[in-house]
Enzyme design. Structure first.
Site, PDB file in Angstrom:
ATOM      1  N   HIS A 205       0.947  -1.212   0.011  1.00 14.51           N
ATOM      2  CA  HIS A 205       0.006  -0.158   0.193  1.00 14.51           C
ATOM      3  C   HIS A 205       0.909   1.198   0.076  1.00 14.51           C
ATOM      4  O   HIS A 205       0.245   2.299  -0.156  1.00 14.51           O
ATOM      5  CB  HIS A 205      -0.994   0.016   1.155  1.00 14.51           C
ATOM      6  CG  HIS A 205      -0.173   0.409   2.404  1.00 14.51           C
ATOM      7  ND1 HIS A 205       0.542  -0.528   3.059  1.00 14.51           N
ATOM      8  CD2 HIS A 205      -0.266   1.382   3.237  1.00 14.51           C
ATOM      9  CE1 HIS A 205       1.111  -0.101   4.253  1.00 14.51           C
ATOM     10  NE2 HIS A 205       0.498   1.236   4.511  1.00 14.51           N
TER      11      HIS A 205
HETATM   12  C1  UD1 Z   1      -2.289   5.235   5.867  1.00 15.13           C
HETATM   13  C2  UD1 Z   1      -1.102   5.764   6.655  1.00 15.13           C
HETATM   14  C3  UD1 Z   1       0.320   4.992   6.618  1.00 15.13           C
HETATM   15  C4  UD1 Z   1      -0.441   3.412   6.987  1.00 15.13           C
HETATM   16  C5  UD1 Z   1      -1.485   2.912   6.332  1.00 15.13           C
HETATM   17  C6  UD1 Z   1      -2.304   1.864   6.822  1.00 15.13           C
HETATM   18  C7  UD1 Z   1      -0.442   8.178   6.424  1.00 15.13           C
HETATM   19  C8  UD1 Z   1       0.376   9.296   5.755  1.00 15.13           C
HETATM   20  N1  UD1 Z   1      -0.487   7.022   5.974  1.00 15.13           N
HETATM   21  O1  UD1 Z   1      -1.918   5.215   4.533  1.00 15.13           O
HETATM   22  O2  UD1 Z   1       1.292   5.206   7.217  1.00 15.13           O
HETATM   23  O3  UD1 Z   1       0.743   2.494   6.696  1.00 15.13           O
HETATM   24  O4  UD1 Z   1      -2.641   4.352   6.370  1.00 15.13           O
HETATM   25  O5  UD1 Z   1      -3.199   1.440   6.289  1.00 15.13           O
HETATM   26  O6  UD1 Z   1      -1.085   8.570   7.351  1.00 15.13           O
HETATM   27  N2  UD1 Z   1      -9.114   4.683   1.569  1.00 15.13           N
HETATM   28  C9  UD1 Z   1     -10.463   4.120   1.566  1.00 15.13           C
HETATM   29  N3  UD1 Z   1     -10.997   3.605   2.502  1.00 15.13           N
HETATM   30  C10 UD1 Z   1     -10.507   3.931   3.929  1.00 15.13           C
HETATM   31  C11 UD1 Z   1      -9.229   4.470   3.854  1.00 15.13           C
HETATM   32  C12 UD1 Z   1      -8.649   4.959   2.831  1.00 15.13           C
HETATM   33  O7  UD1 Z   1     -10.941   3.878   0.351  1.00 15.13           O
HETATM   34  O8  UD1 Z   1     -11.003   3.584   4.919  1.00 15.13           O
HETATM   35  C13 UD1 Z   1      -8.347   4.836   0.385  1.00 15.13           C
HETATM   36  C14 UD1 Z   1      -8.877   6.386  -0.346  1.00 15.13           C
HETATM   37  O9  UD1 Z   1      -8.810   6.500  -1.562  1.00 15.13           O
HETATM   38  C15 UD1 Z   1      -7.364   7.186   0.268  1.00 15.13           C
HETATM   39  C16 UD1 Z   1      -6.656   6.104   0.094  1.00 15.13           C
HETATM   40  O10 UD1 Z   1      -7.229   5.065   0.567  1.00 15.13           O
HETATM   41  O11 UD1 Z   1      -7.123   8.198  -0.551  1.00 15.13           O
HETATM   42  C17 UD1 Z   1      -5.488   6.327   1.013  1.00 15.13           C
HETATM   43  O12 UD1 Z   1      -5.671   6.413   2.284  1.00 15.13           O
HETATM   44  P1  UD1 Z   1      -4.978   7.496   3.435  1.00 15.13           P
HETATM   45  O13 UD1 Z   1      -5.302   7.464   4.830  1.00 15.13           O
HETATM   46  O14 UD1 Z   1      -4.334   8.757   2.770  1.00 15.13           O
HETATM   47  O15 UD1 Z   1      -3.443   6.655   3.490  1.00 15.13           O
HETATM   48  P2  UD1 Z   1      -3.173   5.039   3.492  1.00 15.13           P
HETATM   49  O16 UD1 Z   1      -2.633   4.839   2.167  1.00 15.13           O
HETATM   50  O17 UD1 Z   1      -4.280   4.292   4.005  1.00 15.13           O
END
Ligand code: UD1
Length: 371
Positions: A205
């Site tokens: 991820h």
């Molecule tokens: C975040 C953390 C990362 C951690 C990971 C665990 C930061 C910078 N990153 O990364 O360190 O290892 O979580 O999973 O804080 N999304 C969904 N549903 C959700 C959450 C996210 O669809 O419930 C999708 C969205 O399109 C979003 C993307 O995932 O834009 C990324 O989510 P984000 O929270 O920005 O970062 P992660 O890649 O999950």
């Protein structure tokens, strides 16, 4: 003593659960759990509260996804209002995600004591959003609770006074050890259709792996080679699924006959799969630690790790995204020559108890000094 715990994403939940439970055993402790809503899908959030028996968040800010900068800013605005209203004696943050840094910064600005659990880890790679979060959080937090000696050394090298550093061990491993038996009794392997010790578990991820189509293709090529030799279970993080779709790679991933692409899994199902895997390929931080404790060989698909003890003591090998390098290490593991390793010091299931003692002692000390 009023503690406010701030969480936002999957791995935060596994870390805060044992700390809240350890603090809950002390007298005169009031605890409030705040969820920023950084992760919001039921499979990324709710399922962990159910599996880990964590109390429902007292406050869910419901802030959701956004560009990291605006996401952090929005969290700070909401947390400033909340902390001003609630007046915590101590804010507890865990890990290295945007929610962690936002809460630490607001605490510092408002003059509230902030404790960072899992402090001191460094990848020395500032292109990782988490490295910025770690640096900022440790710089402004008052109490730095570390998992390993390398973390203490990093903090000392940055000039942090010894009195702020408390090595307590790895709180996430407390959660693993207390849930392992339950996880092993679940029918997860049957449901997925794999035999113990006969599959590889894969997670991806990190933006550096999944947001770049060239790197993602190269990793897919590596997985194509691996699945010719051993079955793969690959739960897809929402970020990864979205990127595979955007780069028109989802069909290629789904076409691998020996790969089971699943939805994100809950804590217990995922732990069951980790504990019985032949090997794990991942870019997660936490999974490097979990495989080390479970004695499962782990390939970290990144160029560096902020958790070097998993390499020097544990079962981890940092391999990057080069298919040749990945193949060489997988070959060794399948030939029965995988790294065995041992468990790092203080990853013993009692880290959160030590963390709770440090928090209580420091709050008591502070109130004596404030008269
Ligand atoms: C975040 C953390 C990362 C951690 C990971 C665990 C930061 C910078 N990153 O990364 O360190 O290892 O979580 O999973 O804080 N999304 C969904 N549903 C959700 C959450 C996210 O669809 O419930 C999708 C969205 O399109 C979003 C993307 O995932 O834009 C990324 O989510 P984000 O929270 O920005 O970062 P992660 O890649 O999950």
């Amino acid at each position: 003593m009023r503690f406010v715990h701030v969480v936002g994403v999957r791995p935060n939940f596994m870390k805060i659960a044992p700390i809240m439970s350890a603090l809950g055993r002390h007298m005169d402790v009031e605890q409030l759990l705040v969820h920023t809503g950084q992760h919001y899908d039921a499979r990324m959030s709710q399922v962990f509260f159910d599996d880990l028996d964590i109390p429902r968040p007292d406050v869910n800010l419901g802030l959701g996804s956004a560009q990291h900068e605006s996401q952090t800013g929005t969290m700070m605005v909401a947390l400033e209002r909340l902390f001003t209203e609630v007046q915590p004696d101590c804010v507890v943050v865990v890990g290295d995600v945007n929610s962690t840094m936002a809460a630490a910064l607001v605490s510092a600005k408002l003059g509230i004591m902030c404790a960072h659990v899992e402090a001191g880890l460094r990848s020395f790679d500032r292109s990782m959003p988490e490295e910025i979060n770690r640096l900022v959080t440790d710089r402004v937090a008052d109490l730095l609770l570390t998992p390993s000696a390398d973390a203490d050394e990093n903090l000392s090298a940055e000039g942090v006074p010894e009195t702020s550093i408390h090595r307590v061990g790895n709180v996430m491993i407390d959660t693993l050890l207390s849930h392992l038996d339950r996880a092993k009794q679940l029918p997860t392997l049957d449901a997925v259709g794999v035999e113990p010790g006969a599959y590889a578990l894969v997670t991806l991820h990190r933006p550096s792996n999944v947001d770049d189509p060239v790197v993602l293709q190269s990793l897919l090529a590596a997985l194509e080679w691996v699945q010719d030799r051993v079955a793969i279970v690959f739960p897809l993080h929402p970020r990864t699924r979205r990127r595979l779709e955007e780069f028109s790679l989802l069909e290629r991933a789904a076409a691998m006959p020996n790969v089971d692409l699943t939805e994100p899994l809950g804590y217990l199902d995922f732990l069951a799969l980790t504990a019985s895997a032949k090997l794990v390929l991942t870019d997660s931080g936490g999974l490097q630690e979990e495989t080390t404790v479970l004695g499962i060989p782990c390939l970290t698909l990144r160029s560096c790790t902020e958790r070097p003890v998993t390499v020097s003591v544990g079962t981890n090998t940092v391999v990057g995204s080069d298919p040749q390098r990945i193949q060489a290490v997988v070959r060794e593991i399948l030939a029965g020559r995988g790294k065995t390793g041992s468990v790092p010091e203080l990853w013993d299931g009692r880290a959160s108890q030590r963390a709770a003692d440090v928090l209580i002692d420091n709050l008591k000390h502070r109130s004596v000094h404030q008269g």
